[in-house]
Enzyme design. Structure first.
Site, PDB file in Angstrom:
ATOM      1  N   GLY A  15       0.809  -1.334  -0.127  1.00  0.00           N
ATOM      2  CA  GLY A  15       0.157  -0.026   0.190  1.00  0.00           C
ATOM      3  C   GLY A  15       0.735   1.181   0.147  1.00  0.00           C
ATOM      4  CB  VAL A  20      -1.131   4.754   6.112  1.00  0.00           C
ATOM      5  CG1 VAL A  20      -0.429   3.883   7.044  1.00  0.00           C
ATOM      6  CG2 VAL A  20      -2.433   5.058   6.768  1.00  0.00           C
ATOM      7  N   GLY A  21       0.720   4.315   3.554  1.00  0.00           N
ATOM      8  CA  GLY A  21       2.008   3.420   3.059  1.00  0.00           C
ATOM      9  C   GLY A  21       3.307   4.260   2.574  1.00  0.00           C
ATOM     10  CB  SER A 111      -9.451   1.598  11.246  1.00  0.00           C
ATOM     11  OG  SER A 111     -10.346   2.389  11.437  1.00  0.00           O
ATOM     12  CB  SER A 112     -10.049   4.225  15.835  1.00  0.00           C
ATOM     13  OG  SER A 112     -10.543   5.282  15.132  1.00  0.00           O
ATOM     14  CB  CYS A 113     -14.119   2.314  12.596  1.00  0.00           C
ATOM     15  SG  CYS A 113     -13.269   1.072  11.592  1.00  0.00           S
ATOM     16  CE1 TYR A 140     -10.839  -0.068   6.045  1.00  0.00           C
ATOM     17  CE2 TYR A 140     -11.472   0.937   8.069  1.00  0.00           C
ATOM     18  CZ  TYR A 140     -10.476   0.731   7.044  1.00  0.00           C
ATOM     19  OH  TYR A 140      -9.281   0.984   7.434  1.00  0.00           O
ATOM     20  CE  LYS A 144      -8.211  -1.938   7.612  1.00  0.00           C
ATOM     21  NZ  LYS A 144      -6.826  -2.501   7.067  1.00  0.00           N
ATOM     22  CG  HIS A 183     -11.229   9.070   6.251  1.00  0.00           C
ATOM     23  ND1 HIS A 183     -10.370   8.635   5.455  1.00  0.00           N
ATOM     24  CD2 HIS A 183     -12.057   8.243   6.689  1.00  0.00           C
ATOM     25  CE1 HIS A 183     -10.582   7.109   5.694  1.00  0.00           C
ATOM     26  NE2 HIS A 183     -11.644   6.937   6.315  1.00  0.00           N
ATOM     27  CD1 TRP A 206     -23.273  15.641   4.269  1.00  0.00           C
ATOM     28  CD2 TRP A 206     -23.077  13.513   4.665  1.00  0.00           C
ATOM     29  NE1 TRP A 206     -23.765  14.946   3.052  1.00  0.00           N
ATOM     30  CE2 TRP A 206     -23.625  13.540   3.458  1.00  0.00           C
ATOM     31  CE3 TRP A 206     -22.960  12.234   5.295  1.00  0.00           C
ATOM     32  CZ2 TRP A 206     -24.009  12.503   2.614  1.00  0.00           C
ATOM     33  CZ3 TRP A 206     -23.318  11.093   4.737  1.00  0.00           C
ATOM     34  CH2 TRP A 206     -23.669  11.195   3.135  1.00  0.00           C
TER      35      TRP A 206
END
Length: 322
Positions: A15, A20-21, A111-113, A140, A144, A183, A206
């Site tokens: 990635g 990030v990658g 991820s924090s999700c 998602y 993860k 995001h 939103w």
């Protein structure tokens, strides 16, 4: 403390073209490591056989799994199938192939999700699987979580020195500014930039503006990743954040100031808010001697400048990173 990633090491960054990658690759090179990369046209990580052959042939010392299908609330809500299927295929392919090829160290980025929607704040790693997830990004998040369990399974069954990091909301140079898949922070930058360019008096955003979010510059995350590869070998995933948060309304005000937009912001409360709050407990990470360095206002400014200089402010950017 023993260095678990001897210098120089050969590290495959899966990635490397993503937010990030790319940052992890830069950081590894700055620490004297050799970075191996492949584009998606050269290697589709969803193809288990091709991935296994690549890692068998190159035999890196370590793998950083940063490749993923990523996106914001709109993308997750409207296209849930690729968010679960692509991520599961990538994770199953890379982690199993890494072990088969004898890769000694692997860092899986989640991820924090993954944490419950109503987890106690700040969220500790032990909160994993203790409650329902936020519905808008459940596919998602489940992908993860499966990656975390896969890494733990390789540790427990085979003694593999594989670890997981759970970053908070990330931003920085190379972010995705496409309004349908980005995001919140890059989306705000683009919305305010275009409103300023077009002379608009109002930007409608939103949700209610009340959810609280934590934001970490991707270069701080990259430094944390190298720290984890060098110093951590535990079964528990490790949270990576900045230890502070703000409301979306406060974030919008800050982004507007940085961009120089003089109009007003209003919120469409018919749109979803997502999780009310996601603030990570980062005590495990700071105990390793790491701490974030880039202030949010400074990071937003450099991200905006980088986006403008890249010329991407005049075109949409795709959401998939490999």
């Amino acid at each position: 403390m023993e260095d678990l990633l001897a210098t120089p090491a050969r590290v495959y960054v899966a990635g490397h073209r993503g937010l990030v990658g790319a940052a992890v690759a830069r950081c590894l090179v700055s620490h004297g490591h050799e970075v191996l990369v492949r584009t998606r046209s050269e290697l589709d990580l969803r193809d288990a056989n091709a991935t296994a052959a690549f890692l068998r042939d190159t035999r890196p010392d370590a793998v950083v799994l940063a490749a993923a299908r990523v996106g914001g609330i709109m993308a997750n809500s409207t296209h849930p199938v690729p968010f679960i299927e692509d991520n599961l295929r990538i994770q199953l392919s890379v982690i199993s192939a890494a072990y088969a090829a004898g890769v000694r160290r692997l860092l899986f980025l989640g991820s924090s999700c993954i944490y419950p929607k109503l987890a106690q704040q700040p969220i500790q790693e032990e909160a994993l699987l203790t409650g329902p997830l936020e519905p808008t990004n459940e596919p998602y998040a489940l992908a993860k979580i499966a990656g975390i369990v896969q890494v733990r399974s390789y540790r427990r069954q085979y003694g593999a020195s594989y670890i997981c990091a759970m970053p908070t909301n990330l931003y920085g140079p190379g972010d995705n500014f496409d309004l349908e898949s980005s995001h919140v922070l890059p989306a705000l930058i683009r919305r305010f930039h275009e409103a300023k360019r077009d002379g608009l008096d109002e930007v409608v955003l939103w949700g209610s503006g009340s959810p609280r979010r934590e934001f970490l510059h991707v270069d701080d995350l990259a430094d944390a990743c190298v720290t984890l590869l060098r110093r951590y070998d535990g079964d528990m995933p490790v949270n990576v954040g900045c230890g502070d948060d703000l409301t979306i309304r406060e974030l919008a005000r800050l982004v507007g100031e940085v961009v120089g937009y003089q109009g007003r912001s209003t919120f469409d409360t018919t749109k979803p808010d997502g999780t009310p709050r996601k603030l990570l407990d980062i005590s495990r990470m700071t105990a390793l001697g790491w701490e974030p360095r880039i202030a949010l206002r400074d990071g937003i400014g450099s991200t905006y400048a980088s986006w403008l200089s890249s010329g991407q402010s005049r075109s949409a950017v795709g959401a998939e990173s490999q």
